[in-house]
Write an enzyme that holds these catalytic residues in place. Structure first.
Site, mmCIF file in Angstrom:
data_model
loop_
_atom_site.group_PDB
_atom_site.id
_atom_site.type_symbol
_atom_site.label_atom_id
_atom_site.label_comp_id
_atom_site.label_asym_id
_atom_site.label_seq_id
_atom_site.Cartn_x
_atom_site.Cartn_y
_atom_site.Cartn_z
ATOM 1 N N ARG A 1 -0.124 -2.570 -6.552
ATOM 2 C CA ARG A 1 -0.565 -3.614 -5.615
ATOM 3 C C ARG A 1 -1.573 -4.555 -6.290
ATOM 4 O O ARG A 1 -1.477 -5.780 -6.150
ATOM 5 C CB ARG A 1 -1.174 -2.949 -4.384
ATOM 6 C CG ARG A 1 -1.710 -3.889 -3.303
ATOM 7 C CD ARG A 1 -2.082 -3.067 -2.076
ATOM 8 N NE ARG A 1 -2.924 -3.771 -1.130
ATOM 9 C CZ ARG A 1 -2.468 -4.552 -0.148
ATOM 10 N NH1 ARG A 1 -1.174 -4.756 -0.013
ATOM 11 N NH2 ARG A 1 -3.306 -5.140 0.692
ATOM 12 N N HIS B 1 -1.800 2.422 -6.110
ATOM 13 C CA HIS B 1 -2.438 1.164 -5.703
ATOM 14 C C HIS B 1 -2.566 0.187 -6.872
ATOM 15 O O HIS B 1 -2.771 -1.015 -6.653
ATOM 16 C CB HIS B 1 -3.816 1.452 -5.098
ATOM 17 C CG HIS B 1 -4.175 0.545 -3.958
ATOM 18 N ND1 HIS B 1 -3.527 0.575 -2.740
ATOM 19 C CD2 HIS B 1 -5.102 -0.443 -3.848
ATOM 20 C CE1 HIS B 1 -4.046 -0.332 -1.930
ATOM 21 N NE2 HIS B 1 -5.002 -0.978 -2.594
ATOM 22 N N ARG C 1 0.871 -1.178 0.000
ATOM 23 C CA ARG C 1 0.000 0.000 0.000
ATOM 24 C C ARG C 1 0.909 1.229 0.000
ATOM 25 O O ARG C 1 2.062 1.180 0.437
ATOM 26 C CB ARG C 1 -0.890 0.028 1.239
ATOM 27 C CG ARG C 1 -1.837 -1.158 1.381
ATOM 28 C CD ARG C 1 -2.642 -1.054 2.670
ATOM 29 N NE ARG C 1 -3.588 -2.137 2.832
ATOM 30 C CZ ARG C 1 -3.342 -3.250 3.534
ATOM 31 N NH1 ARG C 1 -2.164 -3.401 4.144
ATOM 32 N NH2 ARG C 1 -4.259 -4.192 3.638
ATOM 33 N N HIS D 1 -4.233 -9.108 3.949
ATOM 34 C CA HIS D 1 -5.685 -9.032 4.094
ATOM 35 C C HIS D 1 -6.137 -9.837 5.308
ATOM 36 O O HIS D 1 -5.730 -10.992 5.465
ATOM 37 C CB HIS D 1 -6.389 -9.587 2.853
ATOM 38 C CG HIS D 1 -6.333 -8.671 1.674
ATOM 39 N ND1 HIS D 1 -6.537 -9.102 0.382
ATOM 40 C CD2 HIS D 1 -6.108 -7.329 1.594
ATOM 41 C CE1 HIS D 1 -6.432 -8.068 -0.441
ATOM 42 N NE2 HIS D 1 -6.173 -6.987 0.264
ATOM 43 N N TYR E 1 -9.581 -10.744 -6.717
ATOM 44 C CA TYR E 1 -8.581 -10.955 -7.767
ATOM 45 C C TYR E 1 -8.853 -12.226 -8.566
ATOM 46 O O TYR E 1 -8.338 -12.378 -9.675
ATOM 47 C CB TYR E 1 -7.175 -10.977 -7.161
ATOM 48 C CG TYR E 1 -6.808 -9.646 -6.544
ATOM 49 C CD1 TYR E 1 -6.543 -8.545 -7.339
ATOM 50 C CD2 TYR E 1 -6.781 -9.475 -5.162
ATOM 51 C CE1 TYR E 1 -6.242 -7.306 -6.787
ATOM 52 C CE2 TYR E 1 -6.483 -8.245 -4.595
ATOM 53 C CZ TYR E 1 -6.210 -7.177 -5.421
ATOM 54 O OH TYR E 1 -5.933 -5.947 -4.869
ATOM 55 N N LYS F 1 -2.269 -2.065 7.945
ATOM 56 C CA LYS F 1 -3.441 -1.575 8.663
ATOM 57 C C LYS F 1 -3.513 -2.175 10.064
ATOM 58 O O LYS F 1 -3.166 -3.331 10.262
ATOM 59 C CB LYS F 1 -4.711 -1.927 7.874
ATOM 60 C CG LYS F 1 -4.890 -1.119 6.596
ATOM 61 C CD LYS F 1 -6.214 -1.432 5.931
ATOM 62 C CE LYS F 1 -6.437 -0.562 4.701
ATOM 63 N NZ LYS F 1 -7.730 -0.854 4.052
#
Length: 305
Positions: free
Chosen positions: A252, A249, A156, A275, A284, A180
């Site tokens: 990514r 992004h 990110r 994730h 994806y 995150k």
């Protein structure tokens, strides 16, 4: 808004101040998320005051539904409304746990659904073109190293700009990333990224003005900001004749799509991307299916009319 309404908004200040401290210190929300939540809660608080509802404990589901409908009429997208509702739900969950509220009035309020947008990616040839940087300018060498890591590790933007020199393990060729929720993950990087990083580190030593832990520096010798990276990548896109609307992004997205296309290992891609839920990574697989469907349409003799 009259004086009573204005004073009503200010009655929220103490619990809201504590709420945002809680999100930042305990929940470890990013600056970007905190900023978005502040805007959303401010919009909601003004709406409540305009509708003579200034006591947090008296806010009900009907008021929140009317608020969401009013924002929808103003043109807010389903995604923006979902984030807005998330901010309100999170606030009332906090108030229930820490300020004695009996229930969360936002729990039963749905947001309008948005059509799912597939992530935009760059093709392998486009990336090879973009990552061929022969410029001797120090900033170009920095940009090359940043783009190699964005694509090579699926970072990110905030993870890239947050990297420190100490996050690089040269012996194992691994970078430690803080994602995150302040969660860390370790990602291997390839030989091309390693070469570009070593070239950049020589330039970095010349640009350094004072002690600085950051891996990537601005031309002022301090940690580079997200906006600067966005602008530099846009410039490189234009220089290479690619879509000027590309954004960091996309590296990514491309990283995830290309690995999944080659390996079909969804769990591995989930780990590499950091994730929390596999469902986030599964988008994806739709990209991979699109690619397969395109190959089928072009190649199978019975696919053509």
């Amino acid at each position: 808004m009259n004086k009573a309404q204005v004073s009503g908004v200010f009655e929220w200040q103490t619990p809201l101040t504590r709420f945002f401290i809680y999100l930042e210190s305990e929940r470890k929300y990013s600056k970007h998320t905190l900023s978005a939540y502040r805007r959303d809660i401010q919009t909601f608080s003004v709406y409540c005051a305009e509708n003579d509802q200034t006591v947090l404990a008296d806010i009900d589901e009907a008021l929140i539904r009317r608020f969401v409908a009013s924002q929808h009429r103003k043109g807010l997208s389903g995604r923006s409304l979902q984030r807005l509702l998330s901010a309100i739900r999170t606030l009332f969950n906090y108030l229930c746990r820490h300020h004695g509220l009996d229930n969360n009035p936002a729990d039963g309020v749905p947001a309008p659904k948005s059509p799912k947008r597939l992530p935009e990616t760059l093709g392998v040839d486009q990336l090879n073109n973009l990552l061929t940087v022969s410029d001797d300018d120090p900033l170009a060498r920095r940009d090359h190293a940043m783009m190699e890591l964005l694509y090579g590790c699926g970072l990110r933007l905030s993870e890239l700009t947050g990297l420190n020199l100490s996050d690089i393990d040269w012996q194992q060729q691994i970078v430690t990333v803080t994602g995150k929720g302040n969660k860390q993950r370790r990602i291997p990087f390839g030989e091309k990224a390693a070469i570009s990083l070593k070239i950049w580190l020589k330039e970095r030593a010349q640009m350094l003005r004072q002690e600085e832990a950051a891996l990537f520096l601005s031309n002022k010798g301090r940690r580079i900001g997200n906006r600067s990276v966005q602008l530099r990548i846009k410039q490189w896109m234009l220089k290479k004749g690619l879509d000027s609307n590309a954004y960091p992004h996309m590296f990514r997205h491309s990283f995830a799509s290309h690995i999944l296309e080659s390996s079909s290992d969804l769990r591995a891609v989930q780990e590499l991307l950091g994730h929390a839920n596999l469902s986030t990574t599964q988008i994806y697989t739709h990209l991979d299916f699109q690619h397969l469907a395109g190959v089928y349409d072009k190649a199978h003799p019975r696919s053509r009319k």
